[in-house]
Design an enzyme around this catalytic site. Structure first.
Site, PDB file in Angstrom:
ATOM      1  N   ASP A 333       0.677  -1.211  -0.160  1.00 29.50           N
ATOM      2  CA  ASP A 333      -0.385  -0.269  -0.296  1.00 29.50           C
ATOM      3  C   ASP A 333       1.229   1.456  -0.081  1.00 29.50           C
ATOM      4  OD1 ASP A 333      -2.401   1.889  -0.161  1.00 29.50           O
ATOM      5  OD2 ASP A 333      -2.902   0.904   1.686  1.00 29.50           O
ATOM      6  N   GLU A 534      -9.659   7.463   4.800  1.00 30.53           N
ATOM      7  CA  GLU A 534      -8.586   7.278   5.529  1.00 30.53           C
ATOM      8  C   GLU A 534      -8.412   8.133   6.628  1.00 30.53           C
ATOM      9  OE1 GLU A 534      -5.124   5.937   3.301  1.00 30.53           O
ATOM     10  OE2 GLU A 534      -6.187   6.401   2.037  1.00 30.53           O
TER      11      GLU A 534
HETATM   12  C1  BGC Z   1      -4.871   3.129   0.632  1.00 28.75           C
HETATM   13  C2  BGC Z   1      -5.712   1.896  -0.182  1.00 28.75           C
HETATM   14  C3  BGC Z   1      -5.365   2.586  -1.753  1.00 28.75           C
HETATM   15  C4  BGC Z   1      -3.940   3.070  -1.735  1.00 28.75           C
HETATM   16  C5  BGC Z   1      -3.438   3.881  -3.759  1.00 28.75           C
HETATM   17  C6  BGC Z   1      -3.769   4.101   0.315  1.00 28.75           C
HETATM   18  O1  BGC Z   1      -3.935   4.927   0.792  1.00 28.75           O
HETATM   19  O2  BGC Z   1      -5.154   2.085   1.819  1.00 28.75           O
HETATM   20  O3  BGC Z   1      -6.673   1.436  -0.229  1.00 28.75           O
HETATM   21  O4  BGC Z   1      -5.408   1.697  -2.988  1.00 28.75           O
HETATM   22  O5  BGC Z   1      -3.902   4.466  -1.069  1.00 28.75           O
HETATM   23  O6  BGC Z   1      -4.649   4.774  -3.949  1.00 28.75           O
HETATM   24  C1  BGC Z   2      -2.964  10.688  -2.735  1.00 27.97           C
HETATM   25  C2  BGC Z   2      -3.906  10.616  -2.917  1.00 27.97           C
HETATM   26  C3  BGC Z   2      -4.308   8.622  -3.219  1.00 27.97           C
HETATM   27  C4  BGC Z   2      -3.051   8.580  -1.111  1.00 27.97           C
HETATM   28  C5  BGC Z   2      -3.317   7.653  -0.207  1.00 27.97           C
HETATM   29  C6  BGC Z   2      -2.740  10.753  -1.397  1.00 27.97           C
HETATM   30  O1  BGC Z   2      -1.678  11.715  -1.169  1.00 27.97           O
HETATM   31  O2  BGC Z   2      -3.312  12.482  -3.229  1.00 27.97           O
HETATM   32  O3  BGC Z   2      -4.596  10.489  -4.357  1.00 27.97           O
HETATM   33  O4  BGC Z   2      -4.730   8.135  -3.144  1.00 27.97           O
HETATM   34  O5  BGC Z   2      -2.204   9.873  -0.644  1.00 27.97           O
HETATM   35  O6  BGC Z   2      -3.068   7.507   1.054  1.00 27.97           O
END
Ligand code: BGC
Ligand code: BGC
Length: 863
Positions: A333, A534
């Site tokens: 991840d 998140e």
């Molecule tokens: C998330 C994932 C996601 C990835 C890509 C991560 O921060 O935990 O669920 O697939 O970002 O965007």
């Molecule tokens: C990004 C997102 C990404 C996420 C994952 C962010 O900083 O802008 O595109 O899915 O982090 O944690």
């Protein structure tokens, strides 16, 4: 806004000004104790079953993979293991390195354009693919694959069908419908030339304070198990049904493992469950999804007993691969490897050695990571056999998915068939899901269903707001900054009400504030949580709108005017809404319905003959809390006392069971009742200390640190190293220190802003005091996780008054900050001290103390 997100992300990595930043992209190694240092957690492989996986290995595929591997150089192999992000690589990088895969993160679009068309997406997919198979530079011609977070439909693409988030689907409890949703999602993803989807999330959330609760189907592992299987079948097909055929995509079961069970519901936190519970609660989605043949698994950000999953060989290799028999690949991840003990984003052989097959490495860390991995293999730090195993797994999936035979992305069956994006038949599936996800919690006097032939007032700020009803992971990562125009073909909840009512000859009036000229027969009030994703959605309690209660005021106003009130509540989790329930005649938990808001009205209203069109059929897949702190109430708890139990939900005609006298007393948690320490010789959770100079930031992780002219070192006050000294040099842009929350997620310090509170700090001055020394705070602005709010006061006079070289306390009335707009419930950095002139002082205890405002050294408003 997308630019801002992008900027702040890379800025933080250099370490820059904006105090709200996304930590995910940066080099911070997080020290963890626990199984890393003391393997106290017994490991018992017998807990885990060997799965009966429907997708069998074929000798032919294996021979082909072997032959491919035999021809590859070390560089080509490592490139298969690197997954960069579209904002950080060019097509030329793809041609030169031949990455095995790449991704777009949440809110990342081709050309950085939110309004990119499907053609723009295909164009990028096609160029990346062609560059990957062009052997002119790196000598390899292995097709790359593109992964995306299509977590409730193809949610990064304008016009796509957006389904209810998983929590609503859980309430529908209909695996056949879920499989259909996944099939539709696969189709819309394929229209844009993308091969691979980072779904399903199979977290079995046990603490509803977690910001990803809405990505979870249920607290009940059974639903998660069955849905995981259904989603995987819908996305990938199955051996008896077009497995990874031309209309299917690769799926990812995530996040392995234990993400829904961290202490306190802390995003990326620590799961301390027993191994038995890890399997029985958090492992069931893997049993369901992997048995159905899911080809990839994403490692989780969380730890198990203090050890980060990305570095956990026991769980990734011994359990998942060897014992359970998973033969696809494990993808990391978002720079998750950088959090493994001893690692940073650019170097982490530990992860490969633990069994990680693909490093998800957004930001510019991909290049040093690639180079370091090559060197680490050459140095024998990572055995070649491990690299061969990882690449074998990646190639096996590519062979199974037919990537070597399928035409290029632009020429595939659905590519460019833009009429399929948001097609009516797809929206019909989403509308069914919306209807089935609604849970009726209260229905006094059978207020619902409503007759459409009435004068209906529609109020609340979520009534006509498709972005708000869709939640996070909606076009943008956080789901914020979208307008109804960003959802062509979609509908708001008001749209549906208006349509039904108008058709029946009634009148529907939208007024967010609940104002009207002719008294309505009924008011439907649509309100709820602002979107988040998140850790930005982590909360400390489940009290809805603690501190403002503006929606409650709206409900009460309407009730006082003797208008029957129907609440439609938008939320990513069950919340403590006793007061709102009391003020409503009927109450519907609508979760996060997505782009098809109009379907809500299909259930709220009868047809014109007064017949029910669709009954209320949703049932709680999460227990509903009786108090704001009852965040971990779950089915099968020994002492199970929720307000409404798992499985609850009224059908029309059912007798109402909730009284209108629910307890509304605000419950104060122990933490809230006794002030709150920030620094007591050590930093309290979740705070971290940073040096700041101009636009740079440096996390302090040792006893000395310096940034430009600013020096930090620990000193002794009462015991060894329970304080720190700061020596400022002159600096035009200002330098200083800040204490901010982990990952810059907001902390709820509402109570610390009230109760006649003061911010109290122990200082010892060790130099002349300049004419300006600023003490500030930084918070997140309401409803906008990337916006910030600040407040600061000049404490130079207070410092000048202290006896030099002597420890003394300075206290500042919390109102000095609240009156400048600092929102304590959204606190990010409760302490920032800056100076532009030379200054030397030491700091010890920092705390919020209650009932001291009247005797503070600085009182506000200054009377
Ligand atoms: C998330 C994932 C996601 C990835 C890509 C991560 O921060 O935990 O669920 O697939 O970002 O965007
Ligand atoms: C990004 C997102 C990404 C996420 C994952 C962010 O900083 O802008 O595109 O899915 O982090 O944690």
């Amino acid at each position: 806004m997308k630019n801002y997100i992008r900027q702040t992300k890379s800025l933080l990595c250099l370490g820059v000004t904006a105090a709200i930043v996304f930590a995910s992209g940066c080099n911070q190694s997080v020290m963890t104790a626990g199984r890393d240092t003391a393997p106290s957690q017994a490991e018992n492989i017998d807990v885990w079953p060997t799965l009966d996986i429907e997708v069998k290995r074929s000798a032919e595929d294996e021979a082909r993979v072997k032959a491919l591997l035999a021809d590859m150089t070390l560089e080509q192999k490592i490139a298969q293991m690197i997954q960069p992000e579209i904002r950080d690589i060019t097509v030329e990088d793809m041609r030169r390195y031949g990455f095995g895969s790449y991704l777009n993160g949440g809110g990342a679009f081709p050309n950085n354009n939110k309004h990119s068309t499907p053609q723009d997406w295909i164009a990028l997919a096609e160029s990346m693919y062609q560059a990957s198979v062009d052997a002119s530079l790196d000598g390899s011609s292995i097709p790359t694959m593109w992964g995306t977070d299509a977590v409730h439909g193809h949610n990064n693409v304008i016009g796509a069908t957006l389904f209810p988030h998983n929590i609503g689907l859980g309430a529908a409890n209909n695996p056949a419908l879920i499989e259909e949703i996944a099939r539709v999602t696969a189709t819309e993803v394929m229209v844009t030339g993308i091969d691979w989807v980072f779904a399903p999330t199979v977290a079995t959330v046990q603490d509803d304070r977690w910001g990803r609760t809405y990505e979870s189907y249920s607290e009940n592992p059974r639903i998660v198990h069955d849905y995981s299987r259904a989603i995987v079948r819908g996305l990938q097909g199955a051996p008896d049904d077009d497995f990874l055929g031309d209309s299917r995509v690769i799926s990812t079961v995530k996040h392995f493992i234990g993400d829904g069970g961290t202490v306190g519901g802390d995003d990326q936190g620590n799961n301390v469950d027993s191994e038995r519970d890890l399997f029985e609660i958090h492992g069931q989605g893997y049993v369901g999804g992997l048995s159905a043949g899911a080809q990839s698994v994403m490692a989780s950000f969380n730890s198990w007993h203090g050890k980060k999953l990305h570095g956990d060989k026991y769980l990734i290799t011994d359990v998942l691969k060897d014992k359970m028999g998973f033969d696809g690949f494990v993808v990391g991840d978002w720079n998750g490897h950088g959090q493994v003990k001893g690692c940073d984003n650019t170097s982490c052989p530990q992860a490969a050695n633990a069994g990680l097959d693909i490093y998800m490495v957004p930001t510019d860390a991909w290049k040093p990571l690639y180079e370091n991995l090559i060197q680490q293999v050459k140095d024998g730090v990572i055995p070649m056999s491990r690299i061969d195993d990882a690449v074998t797994r990646i190639l096996r999936v590519k062979v199974r998915a037919g990537l070597f035979e399928k035409p290029s992305p632009a020429k595939r069956q659905f590519s460019g068939k833009t009429e399929l994006i948001g097609q009516e038949s797809h929206r019909a599936v989403a509308k069914q899901a919306v209807r089935e996800s609604l849970v009726l919690l209260k229905n006094t006097n059978q207020v619902l269903p409503l007759s459409p032939n009435m004068n209906v007032l529609v109020a609340g700020d979520a009534a006509h707001n498709i972005g708000k009803q869709s939640g996070g992971w909606t076009i943008t990562w956080q789901g914020t900054n979208n307008t109804n125009e960003d959802f062509p073909g979609g509908s708001s909840i008001f749209d549906g009400i208006q349509e039904q009512v108008n058709a029946a000859g009634g009148t529907a009036t939208l007024n967010e504030a609940g104002e009207y000229t002719v008294k309505p027969d009924v008011a439907i009030v649509v309100y709820g949580e602002e979107p988040y994703a998140e850790g930005h959605g982590d909360r400390e309690h489940l009290d809805y709108q603690r501190g403002s209660k503006s929606d409650l005021a709206l409900l009460k106003k309407l009730k006082a005017e003797n208008i029957p009130v129907v609440s439609v509540f938008i939320s990513g989790r069950p919340m403590w809404v006793n007061a709102e329930l009391n003020a409503s005649d009927a109450f519907v938990a609508a979760w996060l319905p997505g782009s098809e808001g109009d379907a809500v009205a299909d259930v709220l209203f009868t047809d014109q003959q007064g017949e029910i069109q669709h009954d209320m059929s949703g049932r709680l897949s999460f227990s509903w809390p009786a108090t704001p702190t009852q965040a971990t109430v779950n089915l099968n708890d020994e002492d199970y006392t929720p307000l409404l139990p798992y499985g609850f939900g009224l059908s029309y005609g059912d007798e109402n069971t909730l009284s209108s006298n629910l307890n509304e007393d605000y419950e104060v948690s122990a933490k809230d009742s006794s002030g709150r320490a920030i620094f007591t010789g050590t930093l309290q959770q979740p705070w971290e200390l940073w040096l700041m100079s101009g636009s740079s930031r440096l996390p302090v992780t040792a006893s000395t640190a310096s940034l430009d002219g600013l020096k930090y070192r620990t000193v002794d006050r009462l015991v060894q190293e329970d304080a720190f000294r700061l020596s400022f040099d002159t600096s035009e842009t200002g330098a200083g220190v800040q204490i901010a929350s982990k990952s810059f997620f907001r902390e709820d310090m509402y109570a610390q802003g009230k109760n006649n509170a003061v911010l109290s700090v122990m200082f010892k001055t060790e130099s002349a005091i300049p004419d300006e020394v600023l003490l500030g705070m930084n918070c997140e602005s309401e409803g906008d996780p990337v916006g910030s709010c600040n407040g600061q006061v000049d404490i130079s006079d207070l410092l000048k008054n202290l006896a030099p070289e002597t420890w003394s306390e300075i206290s500042i009335d919390a109102r000095c900050f609240t009156e400048q707009g600092v929102k304590f419930e959204n606190m990010v950095a409760p302490f920032q001290l800056t100076s532009k002139e030379k200054l030397s002082l030491s700091i010890s205890d920092i705390a919020f103390k209650f009932e001291k405002a009247d005797t503070a050294d600085m009182i506000c408003p200054s009377a």
